[in-house]
Design a protein around this motif. Structure first.
Motif, PDB file in Angstrom:
ATOM      1  N   ALA A   1      -2.965  14.381  -2.846  1.00 52.77           N
ATOM      2  CA  ALA A   1      -3.565  12.998  -3.002  1.00 52.77           C
ATOM      3  C   ALA A   1      -2.932  12.075  -2.163  1.00 52.77           C
ATOM      4  O   ALA A   1      -3.407  11.248  -1.546  1.00 52.77           O
ATOM      5  N   CYS A   2      -1.383  11.862  -2.426  1.00 55.18           N
ATOM      6  CA  CYS A   2      -0.608  11.195  -1.749  1.00 55.18           C
ATOM      7  C   CYS A   2      -0.547  10.914  -0.330  1.00 55.18           C
ATOM      8  O   CYS A   2      -0.884  10.176   0.369  1.00 55.18           O
ATOM      9  N   ALA A   3      -0.843  12.595   0.265  1.00 52.78           N
ATOM     10  CA  ALA A   3      -0.763  12.456   1.712  1.00 52.78           C
ATOM     11  C   ALA A   3      -2.071  12.016   2.502  1.00 52.78           C
ATOM     12  O   ALA A   3      -2.185  11.273   3.331  1.00 52.78           O
TER      13      ALA A   3
ATOM     14  N   PRO B   1       1.525   6.561  -4.108  1.00 54.36           N
ATOM     15  CA  PRO B   1       2.031   7.398  -5.041  1.00 54.36           C
ATOM     16  C   PRO B   1       1.813   6.748  -6.720  1.00 54.36           C
ATOM     17  O   PRO B   1       1.532   7.884  -7.333  1.00 54.36           O
ATOM     18  N   VAL B   2       1.885   5.745  -6.771  1.00 53.43           N
ATOM     19  CA  VAL B   2       1.788   5.046  -8.292  1.00 53.43           C
ATOM     20  C   VAL B   2       0.185   5.619  -8.684  1.00 53.43           C
ATOM     21  O   VAL B   2       0.099   6.104  -9.826  1.00 53.43           O
TER      22      VAL B   2
ATOM     23  N   PRO C   1       0.868  -1.420   0.084  1.00 49.41           N
ATOM     24  CA  PRO C   1       0.041  -0.157   0.181  1.00 49.41           C
ATOM     25  C   PRO C   1       0.808   1.379  -0.092  1.00 49.41           C
ATOM     26  O   PRO C   1       0.546   2.250  -0.557  1.00 49.41           O
ATOM     27  N   ALA C   2       1.932   1.205   0.688  1.00 54.27           N
ATOM     28  CA  ALA C   2       2.848   2.566   0.867  1.00 54.27           C
ATOM     29  C   ALA C   2       3.330   2.930  -0.622  1.00 54.27           C
ATOM     30  O   ALA C   2       3.412   4.159  -1.163  1.00 54.27           O
TER      31      ALA C   2
ATOM     32  N   ALA D   1      -6.511   3.161   0.299  1.00 55.51           N
ATOM     33  CA  ALA D   1      -5.776   3.969   0.205  1.00 55.51           C
ATOM     34  C   ALA D   1      -5.206   4.265  -1.253  1.00 55.51           C
ATOM     35  O   ALA D   1      -5.222   5.543  -1.561  1.00 55.51           O
ATOM     36  N   ALA D   2      -4.825   3.485  -1.988  1.00 56.62           N
ATOM     37  CA  ALA D   2      -4.613   3.775  -3.307  1.00 56.62           C
ATOM     38  C   ALA D   2      -5.710   4.421  -4.243  1.00 56.62           C
ATOM     39  O   ALA D   2      -5.587   5.174  -5.181  1.00 56.62           O
ATOM     40  N   ALA D   3      -6.918   3.851  -3.972  1.00 52.39           N
ATOM     41  CA  ALA D   3      -8.029   4.274  -4.838  1.00 52.39           C
ATOM     42  C   ALA D   3      -8.411   5.567  -4.229  1.00 52.39           C
ATOM     43  O   ALA D   3      -8.932   6.401  -5.310  1.00 52.39           O
ATOM     44  N   LEU D   4      -8.246   5.951  -3.031  1.00 50.87           N
ATOM     45  CA  LEU D   4      -8.541   7.164  -2.678  1.00 50.87           C
ATOM     46  C   LEU D   4      -7.480   8.377  -3.252  1.00 50.87           C
ATOM     47  O   LEU D   4      -7.664   9.415  -3.448  1.00 50.87           O
ATOM     48  N   ALA D   5      -6.073   7.784  -3.268  1.00 50.76           N
ATOM     49  CA  ALA D   5      -5.244   8.813  -3.950  1.00 50.76           C
ATOM     50  C   ALA D   5      -5.471   8.913  -5.523  1.00 50.76           C
ATOM     51  O   ALA D   5      -5.593  10.051  -5.956  1.00 50.76           O
ATOM     52  N   PHE D   6      -6.008   8.113  -6.158  1.00 49.70           N
ATOM     53  CA  PHE D   6      -6.206   8.172  -7.519  1.00 49.70           C
ATOM     54  C   PHE D   6      -7.702   9.160  -7.478  1.00 49.70           C
ATOM     55  O   PHE D   6      -7.895   9.977  -8.387  1.00 49.70           O
TER      56      PHE D   6
END
Length: 343
Positions: free
Chosen positions: A183-185, A110-111, A105-106, A141-146
């Motif tokens: 987004a990343c934060a 960012p990806v 996830p970490a 976490a990744a879906a929310l960053a996107f």
């Protein structure tokens, strides 16, 4: 022997009571869109004299100039963004994202955030795409960053920002950096602090199960109606600020850096303008500093009234009540920091 069936008692009763054949439960006049449009056009024809005199006033001419300029500049980017957003939502399978993202996830955060830079789409499409990612097993976490990055840093939005700010190319870089950092934060914060019971499993989107063509045009119609309407509202608000609000008031708000940033951040939430068009509204607010207008551009694609409703409908009200305020605060703070460095 006759085969004619007798009418049901309730139908016969209605026919007996009403010589015109109308049931008692039916309504007489029912307003619909064509009727409302015809009545509106007739009203405009009858009142064309007063309307013409009102539009000839200098303040209204100024208002119309700003309104038309914002809409005409933004409309091509809005249409292109809606079309590309529908293509991604319908023709790109969600499993593609699940395969492309790292398992950790970490690293996935960012990806996923950077994926928004190469996948055009407005905020209306990013919420259902993020919901599809969560349903396919992508870490939330990744879906929310996107979800936060895609409407803010995609090529259509950045190109529109460059066109809207021809004399300030640094606004493109500032918008990209501030939005990606937020987004990343937020993705990392959710990974560390978020709880699974705060996030309701998203339901299937309405276009699933339909043919590709029907789903594509359904997505286009939905996004055009929503994004186009909010573009008109945003253009009207920008024109009103320029033409109606006293210049002294705007200067007083713009001269105070803190008030200016908060005012435009709140305005972005209230106007709910599509991200493909918001740069042209921001560029028209020339009384305000570039940092304040950067806050408008960073906050709007991440949290506004329509996005809050969509996030609540997709992930649950408990999620939206926690996620939206945190996103707003972080977006404002990041805009200030990036604006101080780049602008």
């Amino acid at each position: 022997m006759s085969t004619t069936k007798a009418a049901p008692p309730e139908v016969a009763h209605h026919d007996a009571d009403d010589p015109h054949g109308r049931a008692h439960g039916s309504q007489g006049w029912q307003f619909n869109s064509p009727l409302v449009l015809i009545m509106l056009l007739l009203s405009l024809v009858v009142a064309q004299g007063p309307i013409r005199r009102a539009l000839s006033a200098p303040v209204m001419q100024s208002w119309m100039t700003v309104f038309v300029a914002v809409v005409v500049q933004a409309l091509p980017f809005l249409v292109l963004g809606v079309l590309l957003s529908a293509v991604i939502a319908v023709f790109v399978p969600p499993s593609f994202f699940a395969r492309a993202l790292p398992k950790r996830p970490a690293l996935a955060v960012p990806v996923a955030g950077m994926a928004g830079a190469v996948l055009p789409g407005c905020e209306c499409a990013s919420v259902p795409v993020a919901g599809a990612l969560v349903r396919r097993g992508v870490t939330p976490a990744a879906a929310l960053a996107f979800l936060l990055s895609a409407p803010a840093i995609n090529p259509i939005v950045l190109t529109a920002t460059a066109v809207a700010f021809p004399g300030n190319p640094e606004m493109v870089l500032a918008r990209f950096v501030a939005s990606l950092l937020v987004a990343c934060a937020m993705g990392w914060a959710w990974q560390r602090l978020g709880r699974s019971d705060w996030l309701r499993p998203p339901a299937r989107p309405p276009h699933e199960g339909l043919g590709k063509g029907a789903a594509f045009w359904g997505s286009v119609r939905h996004d055009v109606m929503h994004a186009g309407g909010f573009l008109v509202v945003g253009a009207m608000a920008a024109a009103t600020l320029k033409a109606v609000v006293p210049a002294d008031w705007l200067r007083a708000a713009a001269d105070n850096p803190v008030v200016a940033i908060l005012a435009l951040a709140v305005l972005a939430v209230l106007l709910s303008i599509c991200s493909e068009a918001d740069a042209f509204v921001a560029s028209s607010l020339t009384q305000f500093s570039l940092t304040a207008r950067l806050a408008f551009l960073v906050v709007g694609p991440m949290i506004d009234l329509k996005l809050f409703a969509m996030q609540a409908g997709t992930f649950g009200r408990g999620f939206a009540l926690r996620f939206a305020p945190a996103t707003f605060v972080l977006a404002v703070l990041m805009s200030v920091l990036v604006g101080a460095v780049l602008l």
